[in-house]
Design a protein around this motif. Structure first.
Motif, PDB file in Angstrom:
ATOM      1  N   SER A   7      15.981  20.972  -0.051  1.00 43.87           N
ATOM      2  CA  SER A   7      15.554  22.318   0.341  1.00 43.87           C
ATOM      3  C   SER A   7      16.747  23.098   0.878  1.00 43.87           C
ATOM      4  CB  SER A   7      14.470  22.227   1.412  1.00 43.87           C
ATOM      5  OG  SER A   7      14.968  21.584   2.555  1.00 43.87           O
ATOM      6  N   ALA A   8      16.709  24.437   0.777  1.00 44.07           N
ATOM      7  CA  ALA A   8      17.790  25.311   1.270  1.00 44.07           C
ATOM      8  C   ALA A   8      17.219  26.349   2.203  1.00 44.07           C
ATOM      9  CB  ALA A   8      18.476  25.979   0.079  1.00 44.07           C
ATOM     10  N   LEU A   9      17.976  26.728   3.202  1.00 42.29           N
ATOM     11  CA  LEU A   9      17.575  27.746   4.167  1.00 42.29           C
ATOM     12  C   LEU A   9      18.630  28.845   4.182  1.00 42.29           C
ATOM     13  CD1 LEU A   9      16.600  25.358   7.110  1.00 42.29           C
ATOM     14  CD2 LEU A   9      15.062  26.404   5.444  1.00 42.29           C
ATOM     15  N   ALA A  10      18.211  30.118   4.367  1.00 38.76           N
ATOM     16  CA  ALA A  10      19.143  31.241   4.356  1.00 38.76           C
ATOM     17  C   ALA A  10      19.629  31.590   5.761  1.00 38.76           C
ATOM     18  CB  ALA A  10      18.462  32.464   3.735  1.00 38.76           C
ATOM     19  N   ALA A  11      20.918  32.070   5.871  1.00 40.86           N
ATOM     20  CA  ALA A  11      21.481  32.582   7.141  1.00 40.86           C
ATOM     21  C   ALA A  11      22.877  33.117   6.944  1.00 40.86           C
ATOM     22  CB  ALA A  11      21.427  31.535   8.211  1.00 40.86           C
ATOM     23  N   ALA A  12      23.861  32.907   7.920  1.00 31.73           N
ATOM     24  CA  ALA A  12      25.192  33.499   7.847  1.00 31.73           C
ATOM     25  C   ALA A  12      26.297  32.540   8.211  1.00 31.73           C
ATOM     26  CB  ALA A  12      25.253  34.701   8.784  1.00 31.73           C
ATOM     27  N   MET A  13      27.597  32.962   8.001  1.00 24.83           N
ATOM     28  CA  MET A  13      28.710  32.077   8.335  1.00 24.83           C
ATOM     29  C   MET A  13      29.974  32.798   8.731  1.00 24.83           C
ATOM     30  SD  MET A  13      30.938  30.155   5.534  1.00 24.83           S
ATOM     31  CE  MET A  13      32.415  30.126   6.424  1.00 24.83           C
ATOM     32  N   ARG A 144      27.672  19.159  12.108  1.00 20.98           N
ATOM     33  CA  ARG A 144      26.572  18.228  12.347  1.00 20.98           C
ATOM     34  C   ARG A 144      25.770  18.727  13.538  1.00 20.98           C
ATOM     35  NH1 ARG A 144      27.572  13.366   9.664  1.00 20.98           N
ATOM     36  NH2 ARG A 144      29.573  13.427   8.573  1.00 20.98           N
ATOM     37  N   THR A 145      24.462  18.878  13.333  1.00 19.55           N
ATOM     38  CA  THR A 145      23.572  19.358  14.384  1.00 19.55           C
ATOM     39  C   THR A 145      22.346  18.454  14.435  1.00 19.55           C
ATOM     40  OG1 THR A 145      24.294  21.632  13.969  1.00 19.55           O
ATOM     41  CG2 THR A 145      22.290  21.337  15.255  1.00 19.55           C
ATOM     42  N   GLY A 146      22.296  17.603  15.448  1.00 18.44           N
ATOM     43  CA  GLY A 146      21.168  16.690  15.558  1.00 18.44           C
ATOM     44  C   GLY A 146      21.060  15.790  14.344  1.00 18.44           C
ATOM     45  N   GLU A 147      19.947  15.832  13.659  1.00 18.67           N
ATOM     46  CA  GLU A 147      19.708  14.979  12.500  1.00 18.67           C
ATOM     47  C   GLU A 147      20.073  15.671  11.190  1.00 18.67           C
ATOM     48  OE1 GLU A 147      15.674  13.673  12.656  1.00 18.67           O
ATOM     49  OE2 GLU A 147      15.954  12.490  14.487  1.00 18.67           O
ATOM     50  N   SER A 148      20.769  16.786  11.291  1.00 18.91           N
ATOM     51  CA  SER A 148      21.106  17.563  10.097  1.00 18.91           C
ATOM     52  C   SER A 148      22.602  17.755   9.948  1.00 18.91           C
ATOM     53  CB  SER A 148      20.441  18.948  10.155  1.00 18.91           C
ATOM     54  OG  SER A 148      19.049  18.843  10.228  1.00 18.91           O
ATOM     55  N   VAL A 149      23.027  17.939   8.703  1.00 19.12           N
ATOM     56  CA  VAL A 149      24.351  18.456   8.388  1.00 19.12           C
ATOM     57  C   VAL A 149      24.138  19.870   7.867  1.00 19.12           C
ATOM     58  CG1 VAL A 149      26.364  18.259   6.888  1.00 19.12           C
ATOM     59  CG2 VAL A 149      25.355  16.204   7.882  1.00 19.12           C
ATOM     60  N   VAL A 150      24.713  20.828   8.557  1.00 10.81           N
ATOM     61  CA  VAL A 150      24.501  22.239   8.216  1.00 10.81           C
ATOM     62  C   VAL A 150      25.721  22.774   7.481  1.00 10.81           C
ATOM     63  CG1 VAL A 150      24.103  24.554   9.134  1.00 10.81           C
ATOM     64  CG2 VAL A 150      22.964  22.578  10.178  1.00 10.81           C
ATOM     65  N   ILE A 151      25.483  23.378   6.327  1.00  8.55           N
ATOM     66  CA  ILE A 151      26.535  23.985   5.509  1.00  8.55           C
ATOM     67  C   ILE A 151      26.294  25.491   5.510  1.00  8.55           C
ATOM     68  CG2 ILE A 151      27.576  24.098   3.213  1.00  8.55           C
ATOM     69  CD1 ILE A 151      26.107  21.286   2.792  1.00  8.55           C
ATOM     70  N   GLU A 152      27.302  26.251   5.896  1.00 10.53           N
ATOM     71  CA  GLU A 152      27.186  27.704   5.907  1.00 10.53           C
ATOM     72  C   GLU A 152      28.183  28.298   4.927  1.00 10.53           C
ATOM     73  OE1 GLU A 152      27.578  28.546  10.151  1.00 10.53           O
ATOM     74  OE2 GLU A 152      25.440  28.963  10.182  1.00 10.53           O
ATOM     75  N   ALA A 208      24.792  32.455   3.587  1.00 10.78           N
ATOM     76  CA  ALA A 208      23.632  31.569   3.491  1.00 10.78           C
ATOM     77  C   ALA A 208      23.870  30.283   4.261  1.00 10.78           C
ATOM     78  CB  ALA A 208      23.314  31.261   2.027  1.00 10.78           C
ATOM     79  N   ARG A 209      22.777  29.640   4.607  1.00 14.95           N
ATOM     80  CA  ARG A 209      22.807  28.396   5.375  1.00 14.95           C
ATOM     81  C   ARG A 209      21.989  27.340   4.640  1.00 14.95           C
ATOM     82  NH1 ARG A 209      19.710  25.983   9.638  1.00 14.95           N
ATOM     83  NH2 ARG A 209      20.989  25.069  11.299  1.00 14.95           N
ATOM     84  N   PHE A 210      22.569  26.155   4.492  1.00 13.88           N
ATOM     85  CA  PHE A 210      21.896  25.042   3.838  1.00 13.88           C
ATOM     86  C   PHE A 210      21.887  23.852   4.792  1.00 13.88           C
ATOM     87  CE2 PHE A 210      24.083  27.671   0.770  1.00 13.88           C
ATOM     88  CZ  PHE A 210      23.134  27.906  -0.213  1.00 13.88           C
ATOM     89  N   GLU A 211      20.839  23.059   4.722  1.00  9.95           N
ATOM     90  CA  GLU A 211      20.703  21.940   5.639  1.00  9.95           C
ATOM     91  C   GLU A 211      20.412  20.659   4.866  1.00  9.95           C
ATOM     92  OE1 GLU A 211      18.193  21.019   9.755  1.00  9.95           O
ATOM     93  OE2 GLU A 211      18.261  23.039   8.877  1.00  9.95           O
ATOM     94  N   LEU A 212      21.182  19.602   5.161  1.00  4.61           N
ATOM     95  CA  LEU A 212      20.997  18.291   4.545  1.00  4.61           C
ATOM     96  C   LEU A 212      20.653  17.273   5.615  1.00  4.61           C
ATOM     97  CD1 LEU A 212      24.178  18.159   2.251  1.00  4.61           C
ATOM     98  CD2 LEU A 212      21.935  19.096   1.697  1.00  4.61           C
TER      99      LEU A 212
END
Length: 250
Positions: A7-13, A144-152, A208-212
């Motif tokens: 899944s992908a989530l939208a945001a900024a970087m 790395r944020t908690g249980e996620s790897v966040v890619i912006e 955009a923001r993506f979370e793995l």
């Protein structure tokens, strides 16, 4: 190797500097993406494998080794090879109009190909792409944020372009003793041998923001993320941005 979707989530970087060999591996904008198509059964490949190892050890390149399987008939089955890696190479061949693929073949930024054992051709291709505005113009950051790897991903400047966020997993560095075939008797150390490719989402030219899942990333040997244009036929095209994800223990 399998192809799956996250899944992908939208945001900024935030933007990041382009020249920084000593900068953080997860935040610096690389000079280029080097995708080497190689085989343990190819006698011309060990020099290219050694050159890729040098680039993989640096922070300013994303260097990936795709072991193909079409030389297995020569007497040694590549222990890191897969038909999916071969399919990716043939996909590049079709998108670039190449009549035949070969090893060692290096694809630079998904745009051009050169002999993978030639340091001067690889460096020259990277420099030319950067001079002509075909470098990695879209910055990616990884955290790395908690249980996620966040890619912006930052937004594109100028014309909006669509691209896939492609996650490429690879093996830890490992030596392989080759017992048969053209390289019989050699022990070759392979870096960043690709094991899996996954499409994690779409990027539409805007920030955009993506979370793995961090657990998925951390159980692999290593991981790269690519913003890559893909044709309607599913063929790989130009890479617009890239970053490496380092595992905590690596």
């Amino acid at each position: 190797m399998t192809f799956r979707f996250f899944s992908a989530l939208a945001a900024a970087m935030l933007a990041v500097p382009i020249f920084a060999a000593a900068a953080s591996a997860e935040d610096a904008k690389p000079l280029g993406v080097i995708e080497l198509f190689t085989s343990q059964g190819c006698s011309s490949c060990p020099p290219a494998d050694a050159l890729l190892a040098e680039m993989a050890a640096r922070d300013d390149f994303v260097a990936l080794a795709y072991h193909v399987d079409y030389w297995d008939y020569l007497g040694w089955r590549d222990t890191l090879g897969s038909p999916e890696n071969t399919a990716r190479q043939h996909g590049y061949g079709r998108s670039m109009g190449i009549r035949s693929v070969y090893t060692p073949q290096a694809v630079i930024n998904g745009r051009i190909h050169v002999n993978g054992s030639s340091r001067s051709k690889i460096s020259g291709a990277v420099e030319e792409l950067n001079r002509s505005g075909q470098g990695l113009g879209v910055g990616l950051s990884v955290a790395r944020t908690g249980e996620s790897v966040v890619i912006e991903a930052e937004g594109a400047k100028g014309e909006t372009k669509n691209a896939h966020l492609v996650v490429v997993y690879f093996e830890p560095t490992q030596p392989v003793v080759i017992e048969r075939g053209e390289n019989a008797g050699r022990t070759v150390t392979y870096w960043n041998a690709v094991t899996d490719i996954q499409t994690a989402g779409m990027w539409h030219g805007e920030a955009a923001r993506f979370e793995l899942p961090a657990s998925e990333v951390d159980r692999k040997g290593g991981c790269a993320v690519l913003l890559q244009s893909v044709s309607k036929e599913g063929l790989p095209g130009p890479i617009l941005g890239a970053a490496m994800i380092r595992n905590p223990g690596s």
